[in-house]
Design a protein around this motif. Structure first.
Motif, PDB file in Angstrom:
ATOM      1  N   LEU A  23       1.485  -0.846  -0.334  1.00  8.63           N
ATOM      2  CA  LEU A  23       0.139   0.003  -0.258  1.00  8.63           C
ATOM      3  C   LEU A  23       1.044   1.378   0.170  1.00  8.63           C
ATOM      4  O   LEU A  23       1.453   1.010   1.054  1.00  8.63           O
ATOM      5  CB  LEU A  23      -1.023  -0.094   1.638  1.00  8.63           C
ATOM      6  N   MET A  24       0.290   2.370  -1.121  1.00 11.93           N
ATOM      7  CA  MET A  24       1.574   3.692  -1.208  1.00 11.93           C
ATOM      8  C   MET A  24       0.735   4.179  -0.826  1.00 11.93           C
ATOM      9  O   MET A  24      -0.408   4.484  -1.253  1.00 11.93           O
ATOM     10  CB  MET A  24       2.039   3.597  -2.793  1.00 11.93           C
ATOM     11  N   SER A  25       1.145   5.578  -0.821  1.00 13.32           N
ATOM     12  CA  SER A  25       0.217   7.053  -0.194  1.00 13.32           C
ATOM     13  C   SER A  25       1.204   8.608  -0.621  1.00 13.32           C
ATOM     14  O   SER A  25       2.982   8.062  -0.688  1.00 13.32           O
ATOM     15  CB  SER A  25      -0.312   7.095   1.037  1.00 13.32           C
ATOM     16  N   ARG A  26       0.267   8.941  -0.927  1.00 14.26           N
ATOM     17  CA  ARG A  26       1.139  10.574  -1.627  1.00 14.26           C
ATOM     18  C   ARG A  26       0.161  11.731  -0.565  1.00 14.26           C
ATOM     19  O   ARG A  26      -0.775  11.452  -0.847  1.00 14.26           O
ATOM     20  CB  ARG A  26       1.687  10.627  -2.770  1.00 14.26           C
ATOM     21  N   GLY A  27       1.002  12.507  -0.027  1.00 12.72           N
ATOM     22  CA  GLY A  27       0.033  12.856   0.415  1.00 12.72           C
ATOM     23  C   GLY A  27      -0.752  12.877   1.765  1.00 12.72           C
ATOM     24  O   GLY A  27       0.805  11.364   2.680  1.00 12.72           O
ATOM     25  N   SER A  28      -1.752  13.340   2.663  1.00 11.99           N
ATOM     26  CA  SER A  28      -2.384  12.923   3.380  1.00 11.99           C
ATOM     27  C   SER A  28      -2.099  11.575   3.801  1.00 11.99           C
ATOM     28  O   SER A  28      -3.122  10.688   4.009  1.00 11.99           O
ATOM     29  CB  SER A  28      -3.532  13.335   3.949  1.00 11.99           C
ATOM     30  N   TYR A  29      -1.847  10.592   5.035  1.00 10.55           N
ATOM     31  CA  TYR A  29      -1.735   9.364   5.233  1.00 10.55           C
ATOM     32  C   TYR A  29      -1.564   9.621   7.047  1.00 10.55           C
ATOM     33  O   TYR A  29      -0.985   9.924   7.476  1.00 10.55           O
ATOM     34  CB  TYR A  29      -0.782   8.382   5.108  1.00 10.55           C
ATOM     35  N   ARG A  30      -2.832   8.440   8.031  1.00  7.68           N
ATOM     36  CA  ARG A  30      -2.809   8.532   8.846  1.00  7.68           C
ATOM     37  C   ARG A  30      -2.501   6.828   9.211  1.00  7.68           C
ATOM     38  O   ARG A  30      -2.954   5.899   8.601  1.00  7.68           O
ATOM     39  CB  ARG A  30      -3.630   8.749   9.382  1.00  7.68           C
ATOM     40  N   GLU A  31      -1.889   6.593   9.859  1.00  6.72           N
ATOM     41  CA  GLU A  31      -1.855   4.316  10.404  1.00  6.72           C
ATOM     42  C   GLU A  31      -3.044   4.164  11.038  1.00  6.72           C
ATOM     43  O   GLU A  31      -3.743   5.224  11.728  1.00  6.72           O
ATOM     44  CB  GLU A  31      -0.838   4.800  11.993  1.00  6.72           C
ATOM     45  N   PRO A  32      -2.852   3.370  10.169  1.00  7.71           N
ATOM     46  CA  PRO A  32      -4.731   3.235  10.900  1.00  7.71           C
ATOM     47  C   PRO A  32      -4.939   2.665  12.419  1.00  7.71           C
ATOM     48  O   PRO A  32      -4.187   1.839  12.930  1.00  7.71           O
ATOM     49  CB  PRO A  32      -5.306   1.671   9.740  1.00  7.71           C
ATOM     50  N   GLN A  33      -6.500   2.087  13.130  1.00  2.11           N
ATOM     51  CA  GLN A  33      -7.053   2.212  13.559  1.00  2.11           C
ATOM     52  C   GLN A  33      -7.900   0.893  14.404  1.00  2.11           C
ATOM     53  O   GLN A  33      -8.118   0.731  13.030  1.00  2.11           O
ATOM     54  CB  GLN A  33      -7.214   3.436  14.908  1.00  2.11           C
ATOM     55  N   GLY A  34      -7.402  -0.013  14.826  1.00  2.00           N
ATOM     56  CA  GLY A  34      -8.449  -1.515  14.342  1.00  2.00           C
ATOM     57  C   GLY A  34      -7.735  -2.050  13.755  1.00  2.00           C
ATOM     58  O   GLY A  34      -6.550  -1.705  13.673  1.00  2.00           O
ATOM     59  N   VAL A  35      -8.233  -2.929  12.691  1.00  2.00           N
ATOM     60  CA  VAL A  35      -7.935  -3.329  12.095  1.00  2.00           C
ATOM     61  C   VAL A  35      -8.460  -3.178  10.327  1.00  2.00           C
ATOM     62  O   VAL A  35     -10.189  -2.315  10.598  1.00  2.00           O
ATOM     63  CB  VAL A  35      -8.624  -5.024  11.723  1.00  2.00           C
ATOM     64  N   VAL A  36      -7.876  -2.560   9.292  1.00  2.00           N
ATOM     65  CA  VAL A  36      -8.090  -1.943   8.230  1.00  2.00           C
ATOM     66  C   VAL A  36      -7.890  -3.243   7.327  1.00  2.00           C
ATOM     67  O   VAL A  36      -6.137  -3.620   6.820  1.00  2.00           O
ATOM     68  CB  VAL A  36      -7.685  -1.282   7.768  1.00  2.00           C
ATOM     69  N   LEU A  37      -8.800  -4.243   6.560  1.00  2.00           N
ATOM     70  CA  LEU A  37      -8.407  -4.599   4.818  1.00  2.00           C
ATOM     71  C   LEU A  37      -9.051  -4.129   3.965  1.00  2.00           C
ATOM     72  O   LEU A  37      -9.790  -3.105   3.419  1.00  2.00           O
ATOM     73  CB  LEU A  37      -9.014  -6.168   5.391  1.00  2.00           C
ATOM     74  N   PRO A  38      -7.311  -3.628   2.797  1.00  2.00           N
ATOM     75  CA  PRO A  38      -7.385  -1.881   2.554  1.00  2.00           C
ATOM     76  C   PRO A  38      -8.474  -2.905   0.884  1.00  2.00           C
ATOM     77  O   PRO A  38      -8.293  -4.052   0.476  1.00  2.00           O
ATOM     78  CB  PRO A  38      -6.102  -1.688   2.035  1.00  2.00           C
ATOM     79  N   SER A  39      -9.042  -2.063  -0.030  1.00  2.00           N
ATOM     80  CA  SER A  39      -8.963  -2.140  -1.556  1.00  2.00           C
ATOM     81  C   SER A  39      -8.128  -1.922  -2.482  1.00  2.00           C
ATOM     82  O   SER A  39      -7.035  -1.367  -2.196  1.00  2.00           O
ATOM     83  CB  SER A  39     -10.352  -1.510  -1.964  1.00  2.00           C
ATOM     84  N   ILE A  40      -7.723  -2.976  -3.192  1.00  2.00           N
ATOM     85  CA  ILE A  40      -6.919  -2.746  -4.265  1.00  2.00           C
ATOM     86  C   ILE A  40      -6.714  -1.389  -5.135  1.00  2.00           C
ATOM     87  O   ILE A  40      -6.051  -1.193  -5.401  1.00  2.00           O
ATOM     88  CB  ILE A  40      -7.211  -3.725  -5.856  1.00  2.00           C
ATOM     89  N   ALA A  41      -7.224  -0.455  -4.395  1.00  2.00           N
ATOM     90  CA  ALA A  41      -7.271   0.764  -4.954  1.00  2.00           C
ATOM     91  C   ALA A  41      -7.270   1.899  -3.705  1.00  2.00           C
ATOM     92  O   ALA A  41      -5.887   2.947  -3.613  1.00  2.00           O
ATOM     93  CB  ALA A  41      -8.491   1.995  -5.474  1.00  2.00           C
ATOM     94  N   CYS A  42      -7.263   1.507  -2.507  1.00  2.00           N
ATOM     95  CA  CYS A  42      -6.749   2.410  -1.329  1.00  2.00           C
ATOM     96  C   CYS A  42      -7.662   1.811   0.092  1.00  2.00           C
ATOM     97  O   CYS A  42      -8.854   0.946   0.088  1.00  2.00           O
ATOM     98  CB  CYS A  42      -7.023   3.772  -1.368  1.00  2.00           C
TER      99      CYS A  42
END
Ligand code: COA
Length: 285
Positions: A266-285
């Motif tokens: 998972l890559m990001s540009r701009g605002s990013y905050r570490e997840p809390q709890g559990v996140v299963l990202p989609s293929i987009a984000c």
């Protein structure tokens, strides 16, 4: 070379889907992985859905009047999801991908999106380099999990379909876990009959827009997400994306007989905050 970027149209579906299918097929088989798109027909369905959806921006690269690549932006949330970006076999390594990426980032900056995210195959050095050079950072190593789900009951968690009246509580949960709301995606999933939530003590403890490549899942803790995964009828697409940091969930999946299909980032540009709890990202984000 006359290379231009223009907005995609529904008439571009077939050409864009063929390029997309071929590009992913080549890169996966070259590295001995399963292709993300199983057939051209499946790719056509995905590409046409994005071209038709008002929440997506679609860009096409044309060289001398011939389509040589395309890219998509999922603009349904304040954090934009990028991809799939694909370039015609014979036109790769000639700067088309960079041009498409530059166009997407320019648009996102112009529209003041607070951030852009994407998920890329970690074994693919070229796409990783392309994104790093354009200011993306690697945030989260992921595993695509595949296999046959066992229907298990997770104690105390009740799973049911998400209803429109649940939207506000789900928005709050997504805000808590990911730091932004994804209710447009959730509404689309409710319409498609794919959205489920887990409740604990009358409170929403997790929701999913589908357990698979195209969906995202957020939960207060691993048990809530386990309840949703256990209740799903199947894993859709090329698997669901599990952050490797979620060790207890990963080990639980392995004990259920699920397999790690491929590593992704998972890559990001701009605002990013570490997840809390559990996140299963989609293929987009
Ligand atoms: C990934 C893809 C979109 C890139 O498009 P492209 O037009 O081939 O790439 P470009 O020529 O614009 O740029 C590639 C850059 O990566 C660099 N690069 C390639 N392999 C590299 C490696 N292993 N390490 C470091 N840099 C690398 C190239 O040198 C170039 O950078 P430069 O111009 O600064 O030298 C295209 O190759 C593709 O369709 N691949 C298959 C589908 C895919 O994986 N899509 C991405 C999904 S996340």
């Amino acid at each position: 070379m006359d290379l231009v970027i223009r907005e995609g149209r529904i008439e571009d579906t077939q050409e864009c889907a063929q390029i997309c299918f071929d590009a992913f097929w080549d890169i996966a088989t070259e590295h001995n992985f399963q292709p993300d798109f199983p057939s051209v027909e499946a790719t056509v369905r995905v590409v046409s859905a994005m071209l038709e959806h008002e929440g997506f921006y679609c860009a096409v690269a044309e060289r001398n009047g011939e389509i040589v690549g395309s890219n998509f932006l999922d603009e349904r949330a304040e954090i934009v999801g990028l991809g799939p970006i694909t370039v015609l076999r014979q036109a790769q390594n000639e700067g088309v991908g960079q041009l498409l990426l530059g166009d997407a980032l320019e648009r996102s900056d112009r529209r003041k999106a607070s951030g852009v995210r994407l998920v890329q195959a970690a074994y693919h050095g070229r796409s990783m380099a392309l994104y790093l050079k354009q200011g993306f950072e690697i945030r989260e190593p992921l595993a695509a999990m595949r296999g046959t789900l066992r229907r298990l009951d997770v104690p105390d968690h009740h799973v049911r379909a998400v209803e429109i009246s649940d939207l506000e509580e789900c928005r709050e949960l997504c805000q808590f876990t990911q730091g932004f709301s994804r209710n447009w995606e959730l509404q689309d999933a409710i319409s498609a009959g794919n959205a489920f939530l887990a409740e604990l003590g009358g409170r929403v403890s997790a929701y999913t827009t589908n357990i698979g490549f195209g969906g995202h899942t957020v939960g207060r803790d691993s048990a809530a997400v386990m309840a949703l995964v256990s209740a799903a009828d199947r894993i859709r697409g090329s698997g669901f994306l599990l952050p490797l940091r979620s060790t207890d969930l990963l080990m639980w999946c392995l004990k259920q007989g699920l397999r790690i299909e491929q590593p992704l980032s998972l890559m990001s540009r701009g605002s990013y905050r570490e997840p809390q709890g559990v996140v299963l990202p989609s293929i987009a984000c």
